[in-house]
Design an enzyme around this catalytic site. Structure first.
Site, PDB file in Angstrom:
ATOM      1  N   PRO A   2      -7.092  -3.924   5.952  1.00 33.30           N
ATOM      2  CA  PRO A   2      -7.804  -2.848   5.238  1.00 33.30           C
ATOM      3  C   PRO A   2      -7.225  -2.363   4.096  1.00 33.30           C
ATOM      4  O   PRO A   2      -5.810  -2.148   4.038  1.00 33.30           O
ATOM      5  CB  PRO A   2      -8.018  -1.724   6.006  1.00 33.30           C
ATOM      6  CG  PRO A   2      -7.567  -2.236   7.365  1.00 33.30           C
ATOM      7  CD  PRO A   2      -6.603  -3.296   7.143  1.00 33.30           C
ATOM      8  N   GLU A   3      -7.997  -2.476   2.957  1.00 34.27           N
ATOM      9  CA  GLU A   3      -7.261  -2.019   1.360  1.00 34.27           C
ATOM     10  C   GLU A   3      -7.965  -0.565   1.235  1.00 34.27           C
ATOM     11  O   GLU A   3      -8.799  -0.184   1.775  1.00 34.27           O
ATOM     12  CB  GLU A   3      -7.318  -3.013   0.425  1.00 34.27           C
ATOM     13  CG  GLU A   3      -6.428  -4.167   0.944  1.00 34.27           C
ATOM     14  CD  GLU A   3      -5.931  -4.867  -0.629  1.00 34.27           C
ATOM     15  OE1 GLU A   3      -5.759  -4.046  -1.485  1.00 34.27           O
ATOM     16  OE2 GLU A   3      -5.596  -5.997  -0.526  1.00 34.27           O
ATOM     17  N   HIS A  90      -6.841  -1.839  23.421  1.00 37.97           N
ATOM     18  CA  HIS A  90      -6.305  -1.506  21.847  1.00 37.97           C
ATOM     19  C   HIS A  90      -6.853  -0.299  21.397  1.00 37.97           C
ATOM     20  O   HIS A  90      -6.676   0.033  20.201  1.00 37.97           O
ATOM     21  CB  HIS A  90      -6.734  -2.624  21.114  1.00 37.97           C
ATOM     22  CG  HIS A  90      -6.042  -4.001  21.638  1.00 37.97           C
ATOM     23  ND1 HIS A  90      -4.821  -4.095  21.718  1.00 37.97           N
ATOM     24  CD2 HIS A  90      -6.689  -4.932  21.914  1.00 37.97           C
ATOM     25  CE1 HIS A  90      -4.402  -5.283  22.194  1.00 37.97           C
ATOM     26  NE2 HIS A  90      -5.818  -5.998  22.406  1.00 37.97           N
ATOM     27  N   ARG A 152       9.480  -1.729 -18.829  1.00 37.01           N
ATOM     28  CA  ARG A 152       9.276  -2.322 -17.562  1.00 37.01           C
ATOM     29  C   ARG A 152       9.297  -3.897 -17.745  1.00 37.01           C
ATOM     30  O   ARG A 152       8.423  -4.470 -18.293  1.00 37.01           O
ATOM     31  CB  ARG A 152       8.256  -2.016 -16.681  1.00 37.01           C
ATOM     32  CG  ARG A 152       8.104  -0.811 -16.263  1.00 37.01           C
ATOM     33  CD  ARG A 152       8.507  -0.533 -14.971  1.00 37.01           C
ATOM     34  NE  ARG A 152       8.529   0.811 -14.298  1.00 37.01           N
ATOM     35  CZ  ARG A 152       8.719   1.141 -13.159  1.00 37.01           C
ATOM     36  NH1 ARG A 152       9.288   0.518 -12.305  1.00 37.01           N
ATOM     37  NH2 ARG A 152       8.506   2.424 -12.937  1.00 37.01           N
TER      38      ARG A 152
END
Ligand SMILES: [Zn+2]
Length: 270
Positions: A2-3, A90, A152
């Protein structure tokens, strides 16, 4: 895995069954996930009323009227199940509400987490303390990202995955946004022009928003037929599409580094 959009759609789905209801039964079914589940979680949550739900990065937040917030992370395989017909091995946390619903946090691989923190000190909760801005917030701007990228030398892809620069972006959405913005994942962050950064920000917001919308707007849309919240099919442009055509007509390439795959198109991403 899941994002951010999956967590956001999960929070929106949970909101429909949890907001304003009282938690009549709270049953942790094991002592730990990725880390220990607070030993007093049952005692502090039972009888509490949920006053709001929100999200920070990839964490879902359930705020109660006892000034506590239950913080969940879905890890690699976590999902909430609504009104499951049976509670399985679960299902590590089961909640019953006075609205008549049963919720189960299911996580076979147990890389997720459950924490309970005082709502007024969430900013100091260690996983939140150094997080950058939310990518969908108004503070995620060209000026902000330009300043964050100054000097950066790292590749843009790594910088976007750096949670202290922007919170909650994962591999899939970074690959997709870089393709939409036509920026090569290997570009040095500090070399991007303001215009490129602006296009990248628009791409990030668009791809996240589209994925959230794909999650639906009603509980029926959020939950699968088996009542599971958390995963939705996406039509990716480059992610997992090695050898297939990029929308520009080029070929999607894959590069593996540090155990992560980068999907991109050398034709349109410069
Ligand atoms: Zn292309």
């Amino acid at each position: 895995m899941p994002e951010l959009p999956e967590v956001e759609t999960t929070v929106r789905g949970l909101r429909q069954v949890l907001e304003s209801v009282r938690l009549s039964r709270v049953e942790p079914r094991r002592a730990d996930l990725r880390r220990a589940i607070p030993a007093d979680l049952r005692q502090r949550l039972t009888g509490a009323r949920v006053i709001a739900l929100s999200r920070r990065a990839k964490y879902g937040l359930i705020h109660t009227d006892r000034a506590d917030t239950l913080i969940f992370h879905l890890g690699m395989s976590g999902r909430w199940r609504i009104d499951p017909s049976v509670i399985g091995v679960h299902d590590h946390l089961v909640i019953e509400t006075d609205g008549g619903h049963t919720l189960a946090l299911n996580d076979p691989r147990r890389f997720g987490s459950l924490d309970l923190e005082p709502t007024d000190s969430l900013e100091t909760f260690p996983p939140f303390a150094s997080l950058g801005p939310e990518p969908l917030s108004d503070t995620f701007t060209t000026a902000y990202l330009q300043a964050a990228f100054v000097r950066r030398k790292g590749p843009i892809k790594a910088l976007l995955l750096n949670q202290t620069i922007v919170a909650g972006l994962g591999n899939i959405y970074v690959c997709e946004a870089l393709n939409i913005a036509r920026v090569a994942p290997s570009r040095v962050g500090g070399s991007l022009s303001a215009t490129e950064i602006t296009e990248l920000i628009i791409a990030i917001k668009d791809v996240l928003t589209a994925a959230i919308l794909a999650g639906g707007s009603t509980l029926r849309d959020y939950a699968t037929p088996s009542g599971e919240l958390g995963y939705f099919f996406k039509q990716w442009r480059v992610y997992g599409k090695t050898g297939e055509a990029c929308p520009c007509g080029g070929v999607v390439l894959r590069r593996a580094e540090a155990g992560r795959s980068t999907f991109y198109c050398a034709e349109c991403q410069r």
